[in-house]
Structure formats: structure tokens, C-alpha cells
Design a protein around this motif. Structure first.
Motif, PDB file in Angstrom:
ATOM      1  N   THR A  17       0.814  -1.212   0.000  1.00 32.97           N
ATOM      2  CA  THR A  17       0.000   0.000   0.000  1.00 32.97           C
ATOM      3  C   THR A  17       0.848   1.262   0.000  1.00 32.97           C
ATOM      4  N   SER A  18       2.104   1.145   0.416  1.00 34.91           N
ATOM      5  CA  SER A  18       2.986   2.312   0.404  1.00 34.91           C
ATOM      6  C   SER A  18       4.436   1.878   0.519  1.00 34.91           C
ATOM      7  N   GLU A  19       5.308   2.832   0.217  1.00 35.25           N
ATOM      8  CA  GLU A  19       6.747   2.614   0.380  1.00 35.25           C
ATOM      9  C   GLU A  19       7.445   3.964   0.414  1.00 35.25           C
ATOM     10  N   GLN A  20       8.589   3.989   1.028  1.00 37.33           N
ATOM     11  CA  GLN A  20       9.449   5.173   1.059  1.00 37.33           C
ATOM     12  C   GLN A  20      10.582   4.913   0.080  1.00 37.33           C
ATOM     13  N   VAL A  21      10.832   5.866  -0.809  1.00 39.01           N
ATOM     14  CA  VAL A  21      11.910   5.686  -1.779  1.00 39.01           C
ATOM     15  C   VAL A  21      12.747   6.956  -1.887  1.00 39.01           C
ATOM     16  N   THR A  22      14.014   6.758  -2.182  1.00 43.85           N
ATOM     17  CA  THR A  22      14.902   7.860  -2.507  1.00 43.85           C
ATOM     18  C   THR A  22      14.957   7.925  -4.021  1.00 43.85           C
ATOM     19  N   LEU A  23      14.563   9.059  -4.568  1.00 43.44           N
ATOM     20  CA  LEU A  23      14.497   9.190  -6.019  1.00 43.44           C
ATOM     21  C   LEU A  23      15.851   9.571  -6.599  1.00 43.44           C
ATOM     22  N   PRO A  24      16.143   9.086  -7.795  1.00 48.97           N
ATOM     23  CA  PRO A  24      17.351   9.533  -8.482  1.00 48.97           C
ATOM     24  C   PRO A  24      17.246  11.032  -8.770  1.00 48.97           C
ATOM     25  N   THR A  25      18.358  11.693  -8.917  1.00 47.26           N
ATOM     26  CA  THR A  25      18.340  13.134  -9.171  1.00 47.26           C
ATOM     27  C   THR A  25      17.631  13.476 -10.477  1.00 47.26           C
ATOM     28  N   ALA A  26      17.565  12.546 -11.412  1.00 45.58           N
ATOM     29  CA  ALA A  26      16.909  12.787 -12.700  1.00 45.58           C
ATOM     30  C   ALA A  26      15.383  12.812 -12.590  1.00 45.58           C
ATOM     31  N   VAL A  27      14.853  12.405 -11.455  1.00 45.90           N
ATOM     32  CA  VAL A  27      13.396  12.386 -11.268  1.00 45.90           C
ATOM     33  C   VAL A  27      12.985  13.638 -10.512  1.00 45.90           C
ATOM     34  N   GLY A  28      12.362  14.564 -11.240  1.00 48.47           N
ATOM     35  CA  GLY A  28      11.980  15.831 -10.629  1.00 48.47           C
ATOM     36  C   GLY A  28      10.519  16.190 -10.797  1.00 48.47           C
ATOM     37  N   ASN A  29       9.768  15.361 -11.578  1.00 49.19           N
ATOM     38  CA  ASN A  29       8.348  15.631 -11.737  1.00 49.19           C
ATOM     39  C   ASN A  29       7.568  14.321 -11.834  1.00 49.19           C
ATOM     40  N   VAL A  30       6.250  14.424 -11.897  1.00 51.87           N
ATOM     41  CA  VAL A  30       5.394  13.236 -11.892  1.00 51.87           C
ATOM     42  C   VAL A  30       5.669  12.347 -13.099  1.00 51.87           C
ATOM     43  N   SER A  31       5.798  12.926 -14.267  1.00 48.45           N
ATOM     44  CA  SER A  31       6.056  12.139 -15.473  1.00 48.45           C
ATOM     45  C   SER A  31       7.354  11.336 -15.353  1.00 48.45           C
ATOM     46  N   GLN A  32       8.400  11.972 -14.872  1.00 52.15           N
ATOM     47  CA  GLN A  32       9.683  11.282 -14.696  1.00 52.15           C
ATOM     48  C   GLN A  32       9.576  10.191 -13.632  1.00 52.15           C
ATOM     49  N   LEU A  33       8.779  10.431 -12.590  1.00 48.16           N
ATOM     50  CA  LEU A  33       8.580   9.418 -11.549  1.00 48.16           C
ATOM     51  C   LEU A  33       7.890   8.191 -12.126  1.00 48.16           C
ATOM     52  N   VAL A  34       6.813   8.413 -12.884  1.00 53.07           N
ATOM     53  CA  VAL A  34       6.090   7.287 -13.479  1.00 53.07           C
ATOM     54  C   VAL A  34       6.996   6.516 -14.429  1.00 53.07           C
ATOM     55  N   ASP A  35       7.793   7.221 -15.233  1.00 56.89           N
ATOM     56  CA  ASP A  35       8.746   6.546 -16.129  1.00 56.89           C
ATOM     57  C   ASP A  35       9.742   5.714 -15.334  1.00 56.89           C
ATOM     58  N   TRP A  36      10.278   6.296 -14.270  1.00 60.79           N
ATOM     59  CA  TRP A  36      11.260   5.596 -13.434  1.00 60.79           C
ATOM     60  C   TRP A  36      10.643   4.349 -12.799  1.00 60.79           C
ATOM     61  N   LEU A  37       9.436   4.482 -12.261  1.00 55.29           N
ATOM     62  CA  LEU A  37       8.765   3.326 -11.659  1.00 55.29           C
ATOM     63  C   LEU A  37       8.492   2.253 -12.707  1.00 55.29           C
ATOM     64  N   GLY A  38       8.150   2.664 -13.916  1.00 56.83           N
ATOM     65  CA  GLY A  38       7.872   1.713 -14.990  1.00 56.83           C
ATOM     66  C   GLY A  38       9.082   0.915 -15.421  1.00 56.83           C
ATOM     67  N   ARG A  39      10.264   1.399 -15.107  1.00 60.30           N
ATOM     68  CA  ARG A  39      11.493   0.672 -15.463  1.00 60.30           C
ATOM     69  C   ARG A  39      11.946  -0.295 -14.373  1.00 60.30           C
ATOM     70  N   ARG A  40      11.244  -0.334 -13.267  1.00 66.59           N
ATOM     71  CA  ARG A  40      11.614  -1.301 -12.234  1.00 66.59           C
ATOM     72  C   ARG A  40      11.461  -2.710 -12.790  1.00 66.59           C
ATOM     73  N   GLU A  41      12.165  -3.642 -12.206  1.00 62.72           N
ATOM     74  CA  GLU A  41      12.158  -5.011 -12.716  1.00 62.72           C
ATOM     75  C   GLU A  41      10.803  -5.687 -12.608  1.00 62.72           C
ATOM     76  N   ASP A  42      10.027  -5.361 -11.606  1.00 65.79           N
ATOM     77  CA  ASP A  42       8.733  -5.997 -11.394  1.00 65.79           C
ATOM     78  C   ASP A  42       7.758  -5.566 -12.484  1.00 65.79           C
ATOM     79  N   ALA A  43       7.222  -6.510 -13.224  1.00 61.29           N
ATOM     80  CA  ALA A  43       6.309  -6.210 -14.325  1.00 61.29           C
ATOM     81  C   ALA A  43       5.036  -5.520 -13.847  1.00 61.29           C
ATOM     82  N   CYS A  44       4.708  -5.630 -12.564  1.00 63.32           N
ATOM     83  CA  CYS A  44       3.506  -4.984 -12.034  1.00 63.32           C
ATOM     84  C   CYS A  44       3.550  -3.479 -12.205  1.00 63.32           C
ATOM     85  N   TRP A  45       4.729  -2.895 -12.304  1.00 64.73           N
ATOM     86  CA  TRP A  45       4.836  -1.442 -12.435  1.00 64.73           C
ATOM     87  C   TRP A  45       4.270  -0.949 -13.746  1.00 64.73           C
ATOM     88  N   LYS A  46       4.061  -1.834 -14.688  1.00 61.33           N
ATOM     89  CA  LYS A  46       3.451  -1.452 -15.954  1.00 61.33           C
ATOM     90  C   LYS A  46       2.042  -0.910 -15.707  1.00 61.33           C
TER      91      LYS A  46
END
Length: 82
Positions: A17-46
């Protein structure tokens, strides 16, 4: 560090239901966050791709360009719950 929160079937799909994450410096907005999450290994992030999920930053509706900063709370809400 930011807090990511997931609701309804999204929480079920991700098995959390939640998690705490440290974002890479390249992630500065919602679009970049969603892209970054979508690249995680877990296919569920799709599930975060496209317009299927509304994103709120600090309990306010956001746009893809909304800025994200350390300490923010970002909620992902499935489309059918909006």
C-alpha cells in the motif's frame, strides 16, 4: 525521500500500500517518476503506465509536469476510483 502510496487494485497488484523511496536526481516531476517506476524489474509497475492511474502530490491533483521534491507524498489512484 518521498512516500509513494497505492490504492485499490493497484495496491493488490503491487502487493503493497505504500513505500518510502529515494528518487534519483533525474526524477523531478510526476512524469519522470512514473517513467522511473515503470522501469523497475517488477512487471507490475506497468500498471502505472498511461492514463490508467491518477497521481496526487501532497493530496492535490497533479499534472505530469508537477514538481516532486524530498518529503512529498505521492498517491497513485486507479482510474475507476477518480
Amino acid at each position: 525521500m518521498v512516500k509513494l502510496m497505492y490504492f485499490a487494485q493497484l495496491a493488490e497488484t503491487l502487493d503493497m500500500t505504500s513505500e518510502q523511496v529515494t528518487l534519483p536526481t533525474a526524477v523531478g516531476n510526476v512524469s519522470q517518476l512514473v517513467d522511473w517506476l515503470g522501469r523497475r524489474e517488477d512487471a507490475c509497475w506497468k500498471a502505472l503506465a498511461g492514463d490508467k492511474v491518477a497521481v496526487m502530490v501532497n493530496r492535490q491533483p497533479s499534472t505530469p509536469e508537477a514538481v516532486i521534491k524530498d518529503g512529498d507524498e505521492i498517491a497513485f489512484i486507479p482510474e475507476r476510483l477518480k
